[in-house]
Design a protein around this motif. Structure first.
Motif, PDB file in Angstrom:
ATOM      1  N   THR A   1      56.878  21.001  19.092  1.00 18.74           N
ATOM      2  CA  THR A   1      55.504  20.784  19.557  1.00 18.74           C
ATOM      3  C   THR A   1      55.471  20.852  21.065  1.00 18.74           C
ATOM      4  O   THR A   1      56.332  20.280  21.725  1.00 18.74           O
ATOM      5  CB  THR A   1      55.008  19.364  19.204  1.00 18.74           C
ATOM      6  OG1 THR A   1      55.704  18.917  18.059  1.00 18.74           O
ATOM      7  CG2 THR A   1      53.537  19.322  19.010  1.00 18.74           C
ATOM      8  N   ALA A   2      54.485  21.524  21.588  1.00 18.99           N
ATOM      9  CA  ALA A   2      54.263  21.529  23.033  1.00 18.99           C
ATOM     10  C   ALA A   2      52.765  21.475  23.259  1.00 18.99           C
ATOM     11  O   ALA A   2      52.077  22.472  23.129  1.00 18.99           O
ATOM     12  CB  ALA A   2      54.865  22.776  23.659  1.00 18.99           C
ATOM     13  N   VAL A   3      52.268  20.293  23.565  1.00 18.38           N
ATOM     14  CA  VAL A   3      50.816  20.124  23.658  1.00 18.38           C
ATOM     15  C   VAL A   3      50.234  20.712  24.927  1.00 18.38           C
ATOM     16  O   VAL A   3      49.032  20.823  25.074  1.00 18.38           O
ATOM     17  CB  VAL A   3      50.415  18.638  23.594  1.00 18.38           C
ATOM     18  CG1 VAL A   3      50.776  18.034  22.258  1.00 18.38           C
ATOM     19  CG2 VAL A   3      51.059  17.862  24.738  1.00 18.38           C
ATOM     20  N   ASP A   4      51.109  21.085  25.853  1.00 13.87           N
ATOM     21  CA  ASP A   4      50.569  21.637  27.088  1.00 13.87           C
ATOM     22  C   ASP A   4      50.316  23.135  26.975  1.00 13.87           C
ATOM     23  O   ASP A   4      49.760  23.745  27.855  1.00 13.87           O
ATOM     24  CB  ASP A   4      51.521  21.362  28.249  1.00 13.87           C
ATOM     25  CG  ASP A   4      52.919  21.865  27.960  1.00 13.87           C
ATOM     26  OD1 ASP A   4      53.369  21.713  26.808  1.00 13.87           O
ATOM     27  OD2 ASP A   4      53.559  22.418  28.874  1.00 13.87           O
ATOM     28  N   LYS A   5      50.767  23.734  25.901  1.00 17.29           N
ATOM     29  CA  LYS A   5      50.618  25.183  25.751  1.00 17.29           C
ATOM     30  C   LYS A   5      49.266  25.508  25.140  1.00 17.29           C
ATOM     31  O   LYS A   5      48.751  24.779  24.307  1.00 17.29           O
ATOM     32  CB  LYS A   5      51.726  25.737  24.871  1.00 17.29           C
ATOM     33  CG  LYS A   5      53.083  25.633  25.526  1.00 17.29           C
ATOM     34  CD  LYS A   5      53.207  26.632  26.652  1.00 17.29           C
ATOM     35  CE  LYS A   5      54.299  26.204  27.613  1.00 17.29           C
ATOM     36  NZ  LYS A   5      54.371  27.052  28.784  1.00 17.29           N
ATOM     37  N   GLY A   6      48.764  26.668  25.500  1.00 22.45           N
ATOM     38  CA  GLY A   6      47.488  27.093  24.968  1.00 22.45           C
ATOM     39  C   GLY A   6      46.385  26.725  25.923  1.00 22.45           C
ATOM     40  O   GLY A   6      46.662  26.332  27.055  1.00 22.45           O
ATOM     41  N   PRO A   7      45.141  26.845  25.541  1.00 22.98           N
ATOM     42  CA  PRO A   7      44.701  27.311  24.224  1.00 22.98           C
ATOM     43  C   PRO A   7      44.875  28.822  24.101  1.00 22.98           C
ATOM     44  O   PRO A   7      45.009  29.504  25.100  1.00 22.98           O
ATOM     45  CB  PRO A   7      43.228  26.941  24.216  1.00 22.98           C
ATOM     46  CG  PRO A   7      42.827  27.000  25.648  1.00 22.98           C
ATOM     47  CD  PRO A   7      44.027  26.593  26.443  1.00 22.98           C
ATOM     48  N   TRP A   8      44.871  29.274  22.877  1.00 20.52           N
ATOM     49  CA  TRP A   8      45.097  30.691  22.635  1.00 20.52           C
ATOM     50  C   TRP A   8      43.794  31.377  22.288  1.00 20.52           C
ATOM     51  O   TRP A   8      42.966  30.830  21.568  1.00 20.52           O
ATOM     52  CB  TRP A   8      46.129  30.857  21.512  1.00 20.52           C
ATOM     53  CG  TRP A   8      47.318  30.016  21.809  1.00 20.52           C
ATOM     54  CD1 TRP A   8      47.695  28.867  21.190  1.00 20.52           C
ATOM     55  CD2 TRP A   8      48.258  30.210  22.868  1.00 20.52           C
ATOM     56  NE1 TRP A   8      48.814  28.344  21.785  1.00 20.52           N
ATOM     57  CE2 TRP A   8      49.176  29.149  22.820  1.00 20.52           C
ATOM     58  CE3 TRP A   8      48.402  31.186  23.857  1.00 20.52           C
ATOM     59  CZ2 TRP A   8      50.232  29.034  23.720  1.00 20.52           C
ATOM     60  CZ3 TRP A   8      49.459  31.076  24.753  1.00 20.52           C
ATOM     61  CH2 TRP A   8      50.349  30.001  24.668  1.00 20.52           C
ATOM     62  N   LYS A   9      43.688  32.595  22.827  1.00 15.32           N
ATOM     63  CA  LYS A   9      42.440  33.320  22.589  1.00 15.32           C
ATOM     64  C   LYS A   9      42.401  33.860  21.164  1.00 15.32           C
ATOM     65  O   LYS A   9      41.359  33.981  20.565  1.00 15.32           O
ATOM     66  CB  LYS A   9      42.310  34.464  23.583  1.00 15.32           C
ATOM     67  CG  LYS A   9      42.074  33.960  24.993  1.00 15.32           C
ATOM     68  CD  LYS A   9      42.171  35.092  26.011  1.00 15.32           C
ATOM     69  CE  LYS A   9      42.187  34.507  27.408  1.00 15.32           C
ATOM     70  NZ  LYS A   9      42.901  35.320  28.361  1.00 15.32           N
ATOM     71  N   ASN A  10      43.565  34.233  20.649  1.00 17.69           N
ATOM     72  CA  ASN A  10      43.625  34.770  19.293  1.00 17.69           C
ATOM     73  C   ASN A  10      45.066  34.673  18.817  1.00 17.69           C
ATOM     74  O   ASN A  10      45.943  34.245  19.558  1.00 17.69           O
ATOM     75  CB  ASN A  10      43.142  36.224  19.259  1.00 17.69           C
ATOM     76  CG  ASN A  10      43.798  37.052  20.355  1.00 17.69           C
ATOM     77  OD1 ASN A  10      45.015  37.041  20.494  1.00 17.69           O
ATOM     78  ND2 ASN A  10      43.004  37.738  21.145  1.00 17.69           N
ATOM     79  N   SER A  11      45.317  35.113  17.594  1.00 23.27           N
ATOM     80  CA  SER A  11      46.664  34.913  17.056  1.00 23.27           C
ATOM     81  C   SER A  11      47.678  35.812  17.756  1.00 23.27           C
ATOM     82  O   SER A  11      48.840  35.460  17.893  1.00 23.27           O
ATOM     83  CB  SER A  11      46.669  35.168  15.553  1.00 23.27           C
ATOM     84  OG  SER A  11      46.236  36.484  15.293  1.00 23.27           O
TER      85      SER A  11
ATOM     86  N   ASN B   1      52.536  34.747  23.555  1.00 21.75           N
ATOM     87  CA  ASN B   1      52.721  33.873  24.711  1.00 21.75           C
ATOM     88  C   ASN B   1      53.144  32.443  24.423  1.00 21.75           C
ATOM     89  O   ASN B   1      53.528  31.731  25.331  1.00 21.75           O
ATOM     90  CB  ASN B   1      51.437  33.854  25.544  1.00 21.75           C
ATOM     91  CG  ASN B   1      51.128  35.213  26.125  1.00 21.75           C
ATOM     92  OD1 ASN B   1      51.996  35.850  26.702  1.00 21.75           O
ATOM     93  ND2 ASN B   1      49.919  35.669  25.936  1.00 21.75           N
ATOM     94  N   ASP B   2      53.013  32.016  23.184  1.00 22.52           N
ATOM     95  CA  ASP B   2      53.371  30.628  22.920  1.00 22.52           C
ATOM     96  C   ASP B   2      54.858  30.520  22.604  1.00 22.52           C
ATOM     97  O   ASP B   2      55.277  30.717  21.466  1.00 22.52           O
ATOM     98  CB  ASP B   2      52.548  30.089  21.754  1.00 22.52           C
ATOM     99  CG  ASP B   2      52.891  28.633  21.500  1.00 22.52           C
ATOM    100  OD1 ASP B   2      53.661  28.062  22.304  1.00 22.52           O
ATOM    101  OD2 ASP B   2      52.397  28.069  20.513  1.00 22.52           O
ATOM    102  N   ASN B   3      55.624  30.216  23.610  1.00 26.64           N
ATOM    103  CA  ASN B   3      57.066  30.136  23.391  1.00 26.64           C
ATOM    104  C   ASN B   3      57.524  28.747  22.994  1.00 26.64           C
ATOM    105  O   ASN B   3      58.708  28.505  22.848  1.00 26.64           O
ATOM    106  CB  ASN B   3      57.795  30.548  24.659  1.00 26.64           C
ATOM    107  CG  ASN B   3      57.898  32.039  24.746  1.00 26.64           C
ATOM    108  OD1 ASN B   3      58.062  32.702  23.741  1.00 26.64           O
ATOM    109  ND2 ASN B   3      57.776  32.557  25.945  1.00 26.64           N
ATOM    110  N   MET B   4      56.606  27.827  22.881  1.00 27.21           N
ATOM    111  CA  MET B   4      57.028  26.436  22.799  1.00 27.21           C
ATOM    112  C   MET B   4      56.655  25.741  21.499  1.00 27.21           C
ATOM    113  O   MET B   4      57.097  24.637  21.259  1.00 27.21           O
ATOM    114  CB  MET B   4      56.434  25.651  23.969  1.00 27.21           C
ATOM    115  CG  MET B   4      56.924  26.131  25.321  1.00 27.21           C
ATOM    116  SD  MET B   4      58.635  25.683  25.622  1.00 27.21           S
ATOM    117  CE  MET B   4      58.383  24.112  26.387  1.00 27.21           C
ATOM    118  N   ASN B   5      55.824  26.321  20.704  1.00 30.43           N
ATOM    119  CA  ASN B   5      55.449  25.634  19.481  1.00 30.43           C
ATOM    120  C   ASN B   5      56.111  26.300  18.297  1.00 30.43           C
ATOM    121  O   ASN B   5      55.858  27.457  18.000  1.00 30.43           O
ATOM    122  CB  ASN B   5      53.932  25.627  19.318  1.00 30.43           C
ATOM    123  CG  ASN B   5      53.301  24.579  20.206  1.00 30.43           C
ATOM    124  OD1 ASN B   5      53.497  23.383  20.013  1.00 30.43           O
ATOM    125  ND2 ASN B   5      52.580  25.032  21.212  1.00 30.43           N
TER     126      ASN B   5
END
Lengths: 690, 1060
Positions: free
Chosen positions: B814-824, B830-834
């Motif tokens: 879990t990495a709550v600091d990542k995002g938000p994401w525009k789409n999948s 880009n989400d290397n942490m979740n």
């Protein structure tokens, strides 16, 4: 044995005591944390709180770089290179003002929180302050909030109007604020500035604080922006307006039904605020060294005014103190031989110079360098010294720009494009000076790289200079100060900036060694705000808000500025038409150049995109002479030495050293909302036209 | 020397005699026994401890210089001979008066004792994943930093040296990829910096707690614990040791600049690389000017880098002791010079240590360990990164000196007028000196209650108090200097002060840090009924740390490095309020361990620590960290022993452990005491010494005065506390054929939860604040570790091999600091942490190179019109017929490799010994950045020799777009044509295998006169060769600092070690 055992037990017990004594207190408060009571209950504490707010203020000064935004980074800072045409340089930083790398969003809300926090929490400590000071403090908070809203509105249109401290954690409804319509946003800015002006003292309690007239001056500037946007959006094809996808709010532009009344409302407020500053503020134009009919004195007067902290013209100044808080403007903008270790970051353009009085011109209004009726015809005009070309130039221009061979810090600024050894009279070097052939440059000419060679240029300074024998003495092809065709660290236009530079010959130029103040708001701004809003009100057929004669006010304001500048005064009263408006606009372009103001003027006038570009210079110029339907570029003025005559002549052409073009489309009149912010929130809308 | 030696012997003899004479009268002597103790070769052993078994009070002695001893013994006595490195021997006296014995060398590992938290344990009955290395084994690698000596030595310990910069100690170090471990030196928590600066010769052994066995260290244990034990004296004659070595260093792969002609050729090519028609920047006349000397170049490489850089180390140790008192005194000196020609980048260090143990009264031992370290790191004013950066950037087209006599530094033609020769010279441009002094002490009393009564056997108590102190005293001196340019028109030299060197400025910094720690532990260790071995440890520990600092800065009236010469202008004082510099912290803990061992077959252990940390608010300060582990030694089972076929197995053990560990240190180092809100005062920002000209100014000018502001802290979170790490480990140990074969296999899985993070991805920006730190993130580390051992002796030839391999994977949960994401897609990309494994790089895969024009014409995928032979081809991953960002996909690993392996070979034949350490890593990659990616510079700069290996036309002035020209192939494409940075062409695998250390030693035969004198000479090389696909730089050299970090070194050492 007994004794030993006793000793042993004693020793163990002793050690145990040491350990137990060392039982430590785990409740340790970090040493540098302070609470509200300490900060908000005394004048000294509030001063520190104010220092925080002001340290976050979005002031566009020596540490602001348009292309990067508010990054508190002074690196390569220069002024007028944001596609305004005032100046260019070699760097990638010289680009049209279409966005900022760091959008002014997060930092804005950070400062808004500080302002709202003060508004909500200072009342708890009201009894600690005198009534006047207490209300001034609150006024500062409204003023700062208004300034942040204004800074954001200029960039984005409608913004989330956060007018209270938002708690966290809290429900989504409490924590999220959608963008308001652009009209609501400007109305809030108006409200905040009015509230600030009503609360603040007439004189700042301390230098560096704002006051009533600071608030009014910025109000007049903000309302002029609002009025212009409301009006000139309508002239941009497809009208610059739209509704947010998430909220349906008109986040940019104005409703067709309200734009006109809104525009008049804002111009009226702008005029009123400016007039109040003019009538009650006690400010006046700086004329300490000024003398009538003395161009030298008028020039010196305008050089001095930007560094004189006691100037009656200063309404709000941001100060620096060496060595505690400094900038590096000199390091990046001094002429080449002063480089420390950079230089020449602001090279004024010929197009800018053409705004000023005192030059011979071709029939089309451009500056004359040949004997023909345009710069491809006739022969080059010859001058004993390059300075002779500028002998009638407006003193104000000389205070802003260093002419070739003029003095700066007791040094003659030797700017020479090259040496011509051919026969005289000399025909223009190029047969075509048009936009599309701008990339053909002096080094591509056969007189330079062919045989016989009659043109000498230098790729770089020092040992890389080409050398010409002139009457038995060796002469470098380029001046000591450039331009060099392979080194953009010297001037790229043939001109250098003088405004803002430290003129002290002994001053050091390095990074972190400059401490000149930046005048963020001065009386001339207010005069020009009054003049422009007056003309706009007259054009819209509105009444004078205070019964004054609008056109007379405008005429007087322009003349007051022109007189100080040593420029030609207006004959008669300004006309209430586009011409009259353009006179005011052009004056603004000249007077406020290199002050981070013109880029906003170009935006609010909506004259940077192709269809509107005829009005780019404040006056009407044929856009096809400096642009195609996409991009535009700017010109330099290059002195050449003729060995046959020992005289100088000038060639005027598109900037020589670097090939730099600027683009602007209507889209850019509103910056993009940072993508992450739109994605993160369910209520923040992107611009509808993006 | 000899005389002294004899004297010392004499003194020693007298001491022993005195001890005997003063022995209390209750010694009821019955008979006198004497004898000689020798080894299997018949050589006498000195210092062998001899005790009468079971005597109370103890009757003991030790052997003298000829191995002789004599002792009064009671009737029926059994003598117990113990000597390190030899098997213990018991011998019944049986009325003999002379007992000569031979001790057998002990080469079994089964009796090894391992240091664990608050005690020691026998290796065979360990239940946790604990590995170690002996100091002697470690020292077979020669390096200035003990950390680097650990590379490849211990399973699961990953060391990755980043640079060999003297005194910088840049190395990544972790256990199983878990992060920086807690370092305990002699039972006291100390820092990794302290470990790096230990005198390697003072180290007895190192053990590493890799799993839940670390839980006894509570809130700091989550990343594992490294326990370092320093040497102690042993009963016996004085032993003096000396080690001295001299080392030559060379950079391990360092790119250098090409000469002026090559640089001009490359620049011409770069300029010709234009499909719309290029032009030549440098004409034949320019080449000719350099040839005929009318333009001068300089060989910057030889002006800046020296061919070899020296390094040396010496240490002396004296140890020995009597039955009551043992001492070890060690002194070390080390110095190292950098690669820069002036030698102004250098480092030296002095260590002193004294470890003394004495038995004050019967059963009460007093230990005192004192250690001092003083080091000094000298740098030129410019950092090594800046020096290398500037050297690469400037190129060779302009000379270093304006005049041919080379007396005046040149500035003309140099970018920003910065001359690298001035940068490496402290006499010209000033210096940075970092002096560090540490004093570490601990004193303990240890009482064995067994001496009081038989019923208290196995019951001991220990009280320890430790005080550590460290100061840092730094001087940073900037010196103004002039540079010159030749003006051919006036035929004179222009002088100009180098702008960035002025004004003269001195900055002094002073830091002090101290730690006070006290421990009380009670131990109980006893065997009941010959089968129930019970061990208990209970302890209480408190610790206080504080750190303070200040600095002063002045512009100087004269270029002299004295603060009192400062001017009024530019005075500054202040301090660093960083958490690592200014702090006051306390910790307190109760801890305990219970071991139970049934007949050496079933072993169980429970540990806990109840730990309190001042980093948190009252109510959240205390945490309980328990762990349990168990082992089953199948090889000790009667049924196992009964199987004849399994007799070759010395030991076979299964073990498992699980525990909850904690950490109060923020992984991202942004700990801000999140439980308290309000403001911080003063607000700070970077570059204060230059007036923050390019940074945020933490204040504002009011009334002609600068008012420093507050900064608002993040929203408070009163619930913030330590984060937890749940660690599971299961392993197998086996030894067989008398040490000829052994292996250890471990699987581990650590899950951390409650990692500190701010919910920036959901925190609404309009709030305008900083979200609080919360215990929200989580991740997982898992992997395998394998160690294989082999040892053999064939006649005079003995050898051993130990190979280690570790694979570690880290999965973010879990990495709550990542995002938000525009789409999948955005999220995938880009989400290397979740919920993703670490270390995946996105980019383009290679599809080879364009070999000729025909290849370009017939290429099925859309190409730009300016393609050239030699250009790079990429795989159209998504098959859309063009290469775009959508073709980027996971294709490479991160810089930190997943797999580490090593093989350690040791052999000896008669007097010759050989040690080799092969070491490597796999599943990692690095990217060539800025100067290593492209020609990074202007005016001929950035032209590293490696760029000469490129595709280019045979005729250097030819238009590359002329299809008729002939090409030469190369590693790079045509100058100015670069691959995509994130492609296989530019991000390369850092897999490597290298001979980390090779040491060949020869021990001189002993002299008859001095049979105890041992003299060994050796030669050693470090990083001798490397097999890798990484070109131009060392595979361990990271792409940090954009590849400009100071290189690693290869060293060649000659040395001698001597004991007598």
């Amino acid at each position: 044995m007994k004794r030993q055992r006793f000793l042993t037990i004693l020793a163990i017990a002793g050690a145990a005591c040491i350990c137990l004594n060392a039982c430590v207190d785990l409740d340790i408060t970090p040493k540098n944390v302070v609470a509200d009571e300490e900060v908000l209950s005394t004048e000294a504490g509030v001063n520190i709180y104010m220092a925080r707010m002001y340290s976050l203020m979005p002031f566009e000064d020596f540490k602001y770089t348009a292309q990067w935004g508010f990054e508190n980074n002074g690196w390569l800072n220069s002024t007028g290179i944001e596609g305004t045409g005032e100046a260019v340089n070699r760097e990638g930083l010289s680009a049209a003002f279409t966005s900022e790398r760091t959008a002014y969003w997060n930092k804005g809300f950070e400062l808004i929180r500080e302002a709202n926090y003060l508004i909500e929490n200072l009342p708890n400590y009201q009894e600690n302050f005198g009534e006047e000071l207490y209300s001034h403090y609150l006024g500062e908070a409204y003023y700062i909030r208004g300034m942040v809203f204004y800074t954001m509105a200029k960039r984005f249109g409608g913004i989330p109007l956060v007018t209270k401290v938002i708690p966290y954690p809290a429900s989504t409804e409490e924590m999220e604020v959608p963008r308001s319509s652009e009209e609501e946003t400007w109305d809030q800015i108006l409200t905040d500035f009015d509230k600030a002006a009503s609360l603040m003292m007439a004189k700042s309690p301390m230098e560096g604080y704002a006051n009533k007239y600071v608030a009014l001056a910025f109000k007049s500037e903000a309302m002029l922006y609002a009025g212009s946007v409301a009006k000139y959006n309508q002239e941009v094809s497809g009208r610059l307006t739209g509704l947010g996808r998430k909220t349906g709010v008109r986040v940019i532009g104005f409703d067709a039904a309200t734009w006109k009344t809104a525009s008049i409302r804002y111009f009226t407020e702008s005029y009123k605020a400016a007039r109040e500053v003019m009538q009650d503020g006690g400010y006046s134009l700086y004329k300490k060294r000024w003398a009538a009919n003395d161009p030298e004195a008028q020039y010196q007067n305008m050089v001095d005014m930007f560094s004189d902290l006691s100037s009656p013209e200063n309404i709000y100044v941001k100060q620096y103190i060496y060595p505690t808080t400094t900038h590096a403007f000199d390091a990046y903008n001094l002429p080449f031989t002063f480089r420390a270790p950079l230089s020449s970051g602001t090279c004024p353009t010929l197009d800018f110079i053409e705004l000023f009085d005192g030059f011979d011109r071709y029939p089309d209004g451009s500056i004359r360098v040949t004997s023909g009726d345009q710069n491809t015809s006739g022969n080059y005009l010859m001058f004993d010294s390059p300075l002779d070309f500028f002998k009638d130039a407006e003193p104000r221009l000389r205070a802003y720009v260093i002419f070739p061979f003029d003095e700066f810090r007791n040094r003659q600024i030797e700017v020479r494009g090259g040496i011509y050894t051919g026969d005289t009279p000399i025909k223009p070097f190029f047969s075509n000076y048009g936009y599309n052939t701008a990339d053909t440059r002096y080094q591509n000419l056969s007189i330079y790289n062919g045989s016989p060679k009659t043109l000498y240029l230098s790729p770089r300074e020092g040992g890389s200079q080409e050398v010409v024998d002139y009457n038995g003495r060796q002469m470098r092809a380029a001046g000591e100060e450039g331009p060099f065709y392979d080194n953009g660290e010297a001037t790229v236009t043939g001109l250098y900036l003088r405004k803002w530079l430290n003129t002290d010959p002994k001053a050091e130029g390095g990074e972190g060694k400059s401490a000149q103040p930046f005048v963020l708001m001065r009386y001339a701004d207010v005069l020009l705000n009054a003049a422009e809003s007056a003309v706009e009100l007259e054009l819209a057929g509105a009444n004078s808000p205070d019964g004054s004669n609008l056109m007379q006010t405008a005429t007087d304001a322009v003349n007051e500025i022109r007189e100080r500048a040593g420029a030609v005064l207006l004959q008669g009263t300004l006309t209430s038409d586009i011409n009259g408006r353009n006179v005011v606009r052009k004056e603004r372009r000249k007077e406020l150049a290199f002050e981070h103001k013109s880029k906003w003027d170009i935006r609010r006038w909506r004259v940077a995109h192709y269809e509107g570009r005829d009005g780019f210079w404040g006056e009407t110029r044929d856009k096809n002479k400096f642009s195609n339907n996409e991009n535009y570029r700017f010109r330099g003025l290059y002195p050449f030495f003729s060995t046959k005559t020992g005289k100088y002549f000038f060639d005027a052409r598109f900037q020589w050293v670097a090939s730099k073009t600027y683009g602007y489309t209507p889209l850019n009149y509103y910056f993009e909302i940072p993508g992450g912010e739109v994605a993160k929130s369910n209520v923040i809308d992107q611009q509808p036209n993006r | 020397m000899n005389v002294n030696f004899e004297k010392r012997k004499l003194l020693h003899g007298i001491t022993i005699l005195l001890v005997f004479l003063l022995l209390p009268g209750w010694l009821w002597a019955q008979s006198q026994v004497s004898g000689v103790v020798t080894n299997s070769a018949g050589q006498p052993l000195i210092g062998v401890s001899i005790r009468v078994k079971g005597s109370s009070p103890q009757l003991a002695t030790s052997t003298g210089a000829e191995g002789q001893y004599s002792l009064q013994v009671p009737e029926g006595a059994v003598l117990r001979y113990t000597f390190v490195g030899y098997r213990m021997l018991e011998e019944e006296v049986n009325n003999r008066s002379r007992v000569d014995v031979q001790l057998e060398a002990d080469d079994s590992t089964l009796d090894e004792v391992v240091v664990v938290g608050y005690g020691t344990q026998k290796k065979v009955t360990l239940t946790g994943a604990v590995s170690g290395v002996k100091g002697t084994e470690m020292r077979a690698t020669k390096n200035e930093n003990p950390q680097n000596m650990l590379a490849g030595r211990i399973a699961g310990v990953r060391v990755w040296q980043q640079s060999a910069e003297p005194g910088a100690y840049r190395a990544n170090f972790d256990i199983r990829g878990m992060g920086a471990p807690l370092v305990i030196i002699d039972g006291v928590p100390r820092s990794i910096e302290d470990f790096q600066r230990l005198n390697p010769n003072d180290i007895e052994d190192i053990s590493v707690l890799k799993d839940a066995s670390a839980s006894i260290y509570g809130v700091r244990s989550a990343n594992g614990v490294m326990l370092v034990t320093t040497r102690k004296g042993r009963e016996g004659a004085v032993s003096v040791g000396y080690n001295g070595s001299f080392t030559f260093q060379r950079p391990s792969n360092m790119p250098f600049l090409a000469d002026a002609f090559e640089a001009m050729t490359l620049y011409n090519e770069k300029s010709m690389n234009n499909i719309n028609g290029g032009n030549l920047i440098y004409t034949e006349a320019d080449f000719e000017a350099f040839r005929d000397g009318s333009r001068r170049s300089s060989d910057w490489t030889s002006l800046i880098f020296s061919d070899v850089s020296p390094q040396t180390s010496h240490d002396l140790s004296i140890s020995g002791g009597s039955a009551k008192t043992q001492y070890y005194i060690g002194a070390g000196y080390a110095s190292q010079e950098g690669f820069f020609k002036t030698g102004d980048l250098n480092y030296n260090k002095v260590n002193l240590r004294s470890n003394i143990t004495t038995e004050i009264i019967d059963g009460l031992k007093f230990d005192i360990n004192l250690a001092g370290m003083a080091d000094q790191q000298n740098n030129p004013y410019s950092s090594s990164v800046d020096i290398i950066r500037n050297y690469w950037r400037q190129g060779m087209l302009f000379p270093a000196y304006a005049d041919p006599e080379e007396t005046m530094l040149n500035y003309e033609g140099l970018d920003l007028e910065q001359n690298t020769v001035a940068m490496i010279d402290s006499d010209i441009s000033g210096y940075r000196k970092y002096k560090k002094k540490t004093f570490q002490s601990s004193a303990s009393l240890n009482y064995d209650f067994g001496t009081l009564s038989e019923s208290l056997q196995g019951f001991t108590a220990k009280a320890l108090i430790s005080y550590d102190y460290r100061t840092d005293n730094n001087s940073i001196f900037r010196k103004e200097y002039a540079q010159y340019a030749f003006d051919p028109i006036t035929d004179s030299y222009l002088q100009k002060n180098y702008e960035l060197s002025s004004p003269n400025r001195l900055r002094r910094e002073f830091y002090e840090k101290q730690q006070i720690l006290s421990q009380i532990t009670v131990n109980y260790d006893r065997l009941f009924a010959e089968k129930h071995q019970v061990g208990v440890v209970l302890g209480w520990e408190t610790q206080k740390n504080d750190g303070d600092n200040f600095y002063a800065l002045k512009n100087l009236a004269f270029p002299s490095d004295k603060l009192f010469l400062g001017m009024e202008d530019g005075r500054m004082t202040g301090m660093s309020d960083a958490l690592s510099d200014y702090y006051q912290e306390a910790k307190q803990a109760a801890l305990g361990r219970v071991n139970y061992d049934y007949k050496g077959r079933y072993i169980a252990e429970f540990q806990f620590r109840y730990d309190g940390s001042s980093r948190f608010i009252k109510g959240n300060q205390w945490g309980f960290f328990p762990s349990g582990s168990a082992a089953w030694r199948i090889s000790e089972e009667p049924f196992f022993k009964a199987i004849e076929a399994l007799n070759f197995v010395d030991q076979f053990k299964l073990r498992a452990s699980y525990g909850i560990l904690g950490n109060d240190l923020d992984v991202n180092n942004n700990w801000d005491f999140g439980w308290i809100g309000g403001y911080e005062y003063p607000a700070t920002s970077d570059n204060a010494e230059n007036g923050y000209y390019n940074h945020y100014v933490p204040g504002y000018v009011f009334g002609d005065q600068f008012i420093t502001a507050v900064s608002r802290k993040a929203t408070a979170n009163p619930y913030i506390t330590w984060f937890e790490s749940k660690t599971f480990n299961v392993g197998v140990d086996m030894d067989a054929w008398n040490g000829k074969f052994g292996f250890t296999l471990d699987y581990f899985d650590r899950r951390r939860s409650g990692l500190f993070q701010r919910r920036t991805s959901t925190f609404p920006t309009v709030i305008g604040g900083i979200p609080p730190l919360e215990n929200v993130d989580s991740d997982q580390h898992l992997g395998l570790e394998l160690e294989l051992r082999h040892r053999n002796q064939i006649g005079d030839f003995g050898y051993s091999i130990k190979t280690i391999a570790t694979v570690t994977r880290n999965k973010y949960l879990t990495a709550v600091d990542k995002g938000p994401w525009k789409n999948s897609y955005d999220r995938w990309r880009n989400d290397n942490m979740n919920n993703r494994y670490q270390g995946i790089q996105f980019g383009y895969e290679s599809d080879g190179r364009f070999m000729d024009w025909n290849d370009i014409r017939t290429y099925p995928i859309y190409t730009e019109r300016d393609m050239l032979p030699g250009d790079y081809k990429y795989i159209d991953w998504n098959g859309d017929g063009e290469i775009s960002g959508l073709d980027e996909h996971p294709f490479a690993f991160d810089q930190t490799p997943w797999v580490n392996f090593s093989a350690n070979l040791q052999a000896n034949y008669k007097n010759i010994d050989l040690s080799m350490l092969f070491q490597g890593s796999a599943l990692g990659s690095m990217e060539y950045k800025e100067p290593l990616y492209s020609i990074w510079g202007t005016n001929g700069g950035g032209t590293l020799t490696q760029y000469l290996d490129r595709w280019h036309p045979v005729d250097p002035t030819a238009d590359p777009y002329d299809p008729s020209i002939e090409w030469v192939q190369g590693y790079y494409a045509f100058t100015g044509r670069y691959p995509r940075t994130n492609s296989e062409f530019n991000r390369v695998s850092t897999n490597y295998l290298r001979l980390k250390s090779l040491e060949l030693g020869y021990t001189l035969p002993t002299f008859d006169k001095h049979p105890n004198m041992r003299l060994r000479v050796f030669a050693n090389t470090y990083n001798l060769f490397t097999i890798t696909a990484v070109k131009f730089v060392d595979p361990e050299h990271p792409d940090d600092d954009l590849g400009r970090m100071y290189p690693l070194n290869k060293t060649y050492t000659m040395g001698v070690s001597m004991t007598f």
